[in-house]
Design a protein around this motif. Structure first.
Motif, PDB file in Angstrom:
ATOM      1  N   THR A   3     -10.478  -4.363  -7.990  1.00 13.77           N
ATOM      2  CA  THR A   3      -9.418  -4.944  -8.810  1.00 13.77           C
ATOM      3  C   THR A   3      -9.497  -4.535 -10.283  1.00 13.77           C
ATOM      4  N   LYS A   4     -10.580  -3.891 -10.693  1.00 15.56           N
ATOM      5  CA  LYS A   4     -10.643  -3.386 -12.075  1.00 15.56           C
ATOM      6  C   LYS A   4      -9.999  -2.018 -12.197  1.00 15.56           C
ATOM      7  N   SER A   5     -10.239  -1.168 -11.195  1.00 13.39           N
ATOM      8  CA  SER A   5      -9.737   0.203 -11.263  1.00 13.39           C
ATOM      9  C   SER A   5      -8.533   0.450 -10.372  1.00 13.39           C
ATOM     10  N   GLY A   6      -8.334  -0.412  -9.366  1.00  9.09           N
ATOM     11  CA  GLY A   6      -7.272  -0.163  -8.398  1.00  9.09           C
ATOM     12  C   GLY A   6      -7.640   0.868  -7.357  1.00  9.09           C
ATOM     13  N   GLN A   7      -8.899   1.335  -7.366  1.00  6.90           N
ATOM     14  CA  GLN A   7      -9.336   2.363  -6.425  1.00  6.90           C
ATOM     15  C   GLN A   7      -9.598   1.773  -5.046  1.00  6.90           C
ATOM     16  N   VAL A   8      -9.197   2.537  -4.021  1.00  2.29           N
ATOM     17  CA  VAL A   8      -9.411   2.120  -2.643  1.00  2.29           C
ATOM     18  C   VAL A   8     -10.887   2.248  -2.289  1.00  2.29           C
ATOM     19  N   ILE A   9     -11.451   1.205  -1.696  1.00  2.00           N
ATOM     20  CA  ILE A   9     -12.828   1.233  -1.214  1.00  2.00           C
ATOM     21  C   ILE A   9     -12.854   1.579   0.273  1.00  2.00           C
ATOM     22  N   TYR A  10     -12.028   0.901   1.057  1.00  2.00           N
ATOM     23  CA  TYR A  10     -11.907   1.200   2.492  1.00  2.00           C
ATOM     24  C   TYR A  10     -10.437   1.160   2.884  1.00  2.00           C
ATOM     25  N   ARG A  11     -10.117   1.998   3.864  1.00  2.00           N
ATOM     26  CA  ARG A  11      -8.785   1.982   4.482  1.00  2.00           C
ATOM     27  C   ARG A  11      -8.985   1.709   5.964  1.00  2.00           C
ATOM     28  N   PHE A  12      -8.370   0.645   6.456  1.00  2.00           N
ATOM     29  CA  PHE A  12      -8.458   0.283   7.869  1.00  2.00           C
ATOM     30  C   PHE A  12      -7.090   0.471   8.512  1.00  2.00           C
ATOM     31  N   ASN A  13      -6.988   1.448   9.420  1.00  2.06           N
ATOM     32  CA  ASN A  13      -5.715   1.747  10.082  1.00  2.06           C
ATOM     33  C   ASN A  13      -5.543   0.892  11.333  1.00  2.06           C
ATOM     34  N   HIS A  14      -4.303   0.485  11.590  1.00  5.14           N
ATOM     35  CA  HIS A  14      -3.973  -0.308  12.772  1.00  5.14           C
ATOM     36  C   HIS A  14      -2.813   0.333  13.523  1.00  5.14           C
ATOM     37  N   PRO A  15      -2.659   0.017  14.814  1.00  7.53           N
ATOM     38  CA  PRO A  15      -1.549   0.586  15.590  1.00  7.53           C
ATOM     39  C   PRO A  15      -0.204  -0.087  15.344  1.00  7.53           C
ATOM     40  N   SER A  16      -0.196  -1.204  14.615  1.00 10.32           N
ATOM     41  CA  SER A  16       1.064  -1.881  14.283  1.00 10.32           C
ATOM     42  C   SER A  16       0.885  -2.571  12.940  1.00 10.32           C
ATOM     43  N   ARG A  17       1.906  -3.295  12.495  1.00 14.49           N
ATOM     44  CA  ARG A  17       1.864  -3.891  11.159  1.00 14.49           C
ATOM     45  C   ARG A  17       0.718  -4.886  11.022  1.00 14.49           C
ATOM     46  N   VAL A  18       0.040  -4.839   9.903  1.00 17.33           N
ATOM     47  CA  VAL A  18      -1.100  -5.724   9.657  1.00 17.33           C
ATOM     48  C   VAL A  18      -0.574  -7.074   9.184  1.00 17.33           C
ATOM     49  N   ASN A  24      -6.620 -12.610 -20.523  1.00 13.66           N
ATOM     50  CA  ASN A  24      -5.924 -11.685 -21.419  1.00 13.66           C
ATOM     51  C   ASN A  24      -4.549 -11.246 -20.911  1.00 13.66           C
ATOM     52  N   GLY A  25      -4.120 -11.783 -19.767  1.00 14.48           N
ATOM     53  CA  GLY A  25      -2.806 -11.435 -19.242  1.00 14.48           C
ATOM     54  C   GLY A  25      -2.722 -10.069 -18.588  1.00 14.48           C
ATOM     55  N   ARG A  26      -3.853  -9.373 -18.414  1.00 11.52           N
ATOM     56  CA  ARG A  26      -3.848  -8.037 -17.810  1.00 11.52           C
ATOM     57  C   ARG A  26      -3.300  -8.096 -16.396  1.00 11.52           C
ATOM     58  N   ARG A  27      -2.410  -7.175 -16.075  1.00 11.96           N
ATOM     59  CA  ARG A  27      -1.813  -7.076 -14.746  1.00 11.96           C
ATOM     60  C   ARG A  27      -2.087  -5.689 -14.179  1.00 11.96           C
ATOM     61  N   LEU A  28      -2.815  -5.638 -13.094  1.00 13.09           N
ATOM     62  CA  LEU A  28      -3.045  -4.376 -12.401  1.00 13.09           C
ATOM     63  C   LEU A  28      -2.214  -4.372 -11.125  1.00 13.09           C
ATOM     64  N   GLU A  29      -1.389  -3.348 -10.944  1.00 16.75           N
ATOM     65  CA  GLU A  29      -0.562  -3.227  -9.753  1.00 16.75           C
ATOM     66  C   GLU A  29      -1.205  -2.255  -8.774  1.00 16.75           C
ATOM     67  N   PHE A  30      -1.549  -2.746  -7.606  1.00 11.24           N
ATOM     68  CA  PHE A  30      -2.066  -1.870  -6.554  1.00 11.24           C
ATOM     69  C   PHE A  30      -0.871  -1.333  -5.774  1.00 11.24           C
ATOM     70  N   LEU A  31      -0.744  -0.002  -5.751  1.00 11.61           N
ATOM     71  CA  LEU A  31       0.453   0.635  -5.193  1.00 11.61           C
ATOM     72  C   LEU A  31       0.151   1.439  -3.932  1.00 11.61           C
ATOM     73  N   GLY A  32      -0.938   1.102  -3.233  1.00 14.02           N
ATOM     74  CA  GLY A  32      -1.334   1.877  -2.061  1.00 14.02           C
ATOM     75  C   GLY A  32      -0.448   1.700  -0.851  1.00 14.02           C
ATOM     76  N   HIS A  33       0.231   0.571  -0.752  1.00 16.70           N
ATOM     77  CA  HIS A  33       1.036   0.291   0.443  1.00 16.70           C
ATOM     78  C   HIS A  33       2.443   0.855   0.323  1.00 16.70           C
ATOM     79  N   GLN A  34       3.024   1.164   1.486  1.00 19.92           N
ATOM     80  CA  GLN A  34       4.359   1.756   1.545  1.00 19.92           C
ATOM     81  C   GLN A  34       5.437   0.751   1.960  1.00 19.92           C
ATOM     82  N   GLU A  35       5.019  -0.393   2.504  1.00 17.75           N
ATOM     83  CA  GLU A  35       5.987  -1.390   2.950  1.00 17.75           C
ATOM     84  C   GLU A  35       5.514  -2.776   2.531  1.00 17.75           C
ATOM     85  N   LYS A  36       6.251  -3.805   2.908  1.00 15.30           N
ATOM     86  CA  LYS A  36       5.993  -5.146   2.391  1.00 15.30           C
ATOM     87  C   LYS A  36       4.610  -5.665   2.779  1.00 15.30           C
TER      88      LYS A  36
END
Length: 331
Positions: free
Chosen positions: A195-210, A156-168
């Motif tokens: 991917t249906k709701s865009g809701q975060v399930i888990y957040r995994f933090n790292h000490p440098s860029r992933v 159906n061409g639906r596009r969901l944009e996940f906007l959780g990240h702050q950098e590339k």
């Protein structure tokens, strides 16, 4: 007293040498080696069952290889008339139905059964960093340099944009059914999200860029790694840490990842030619080796683009050398 100190120092040096030798790759040669790109490859992806690989190169465009017979199945083209249009990322669906290829600004969906193109799209607001495709080509995932991850439903061409990240974005992946995605970014975070709701399930933090993320196709594990010294295996059902990869180097950067079908091992490739097999439960390195570089390149180097288990005893790799290599796993 001096002799005693010398003896202790000697013992410490021997122990250090033992540690260093234990983490060095074993000196082994591939069982077989097939050339897929004459002057090297710009990207490659091996299917999860090691039956196909898609390879991008300046001379051959996009090539789909039947790895069981080492036969060229299709040659595709994606406006490869200059360096800016070279395909730099690709993915094959878990059921081998489709492949997705992308350069900096365009991405294409290909049918592996008949070789037909099933879509071509362009983006203008940023550049493409990584892509993924679900079974049957139903869903596409595109990670971008502006921090967005776009999930596209083909029907159906639906596009969901996940906007959780702050950098590339540096890496993306999703489950074969397209319902769960993972993305890693320069903002030091990896997210697992719906991917249906865009809701975060888990957040995994790292000490440098992933720099690398991956999901086990069977939905058991997630893998996240950063640019310094943190590479983790997570339980995808609970979000709990299962293990951290254990290595003595100051850092290890990964360019390819795959979980074994039985879920007991993790296979990784690196920009340093290094391929390793790890124990999922403990994070211990079980064995490692280096892919062969091109003979005409000095200094000798190769980036491992993709890795896959053929069975319990064999591994296949594709690298920037332009070669696919079959390896016997010593157990």
């Amino acid at each position: 007293m001096l002799n005693c100190n010398l003896t202790i120092l000697k013992a410490k040096l021997l122990f250090l040498l033992a540690l260093l030798s234990a983490c060095q790759p074993v000196g082994q040669e591939p069982t077989q080696r097939w050339q897929h790109a004459v002057e090297g490859a710009y990207a490659a992806n091996i299917s999860n069952d090691a039956k196909f690989s898609v390879v991008s190169s300046i001379h051959h465009g996009i090539s789909l290889w039947d790895l069981e017979n080492n036969a060229l199945k299709y040659s595709w083209s994606q406006q490869q008339n200059n360096a800016d249009n070279l395909v730099l990322v690709a993915d094959i669906a878990d059921n081998n139905s489709h492949a997705i290829t992308a350069n900096r600004n365009d991405f294409s969906l290909w049918n592996i059964e008949n070789g037909a193109s099933e879509g071509f799209w362009s983006i203008t607001e940023s550049t493409i960093r990584d892509v993924a495709v679900s079974n049957n080509g139903d869903y596409l995932l595109v990670g971008q340099s502006n921090g967005k991850v776009v999930h596209i439903t083909i029907a159906n061409g639906r596009r969901l944009e996940f906007l959780g990240h702050q950098e590339k974005i540096n890496a993306v992946d999703m489950l074969p059914n397209g319902r769960i995605a993972i993305s890693g970014s320069n903002d030091f975070v990896a997210y697992v999200w719906d991917t249906k709701s865009g809701q975060v399930i888990y957040r995994f933090n790292h000490p440098s860029r992933v720099t690398m993320v991956a999901l086990d196709p069977k939905g058991r594990f997630a893998f996240t790694a950063d640019s310094k010294k943190s590479a983790n295996i997570w339980d995808l059902k609970t979000g709990e840490l299962i293990s951290k990869l254990k290595y003595f180097n100051r850092q290890e950067v990964f360019s390819a990842v795959q979980f074994s079908p039985d879920g007991s091992q993790l296979l990784t490739g690196a920009p340093s030619r290094k391929v390793s097999i790890w124990d999922v439960a403990t994070g211990e390195r079980l064995t490692s080796w280096r892919v062969l570089p091109r003979e005409d390149i000095r200094p000798a180097g190769a980036v491992v683009y993709s890795v896959a288990f053929r069975d319990n005893n064999q591994v296949i790799t594709e690298s920037s050398s332009g070669y696919a290599e079959l390896w016997q796993v010593n157990k």
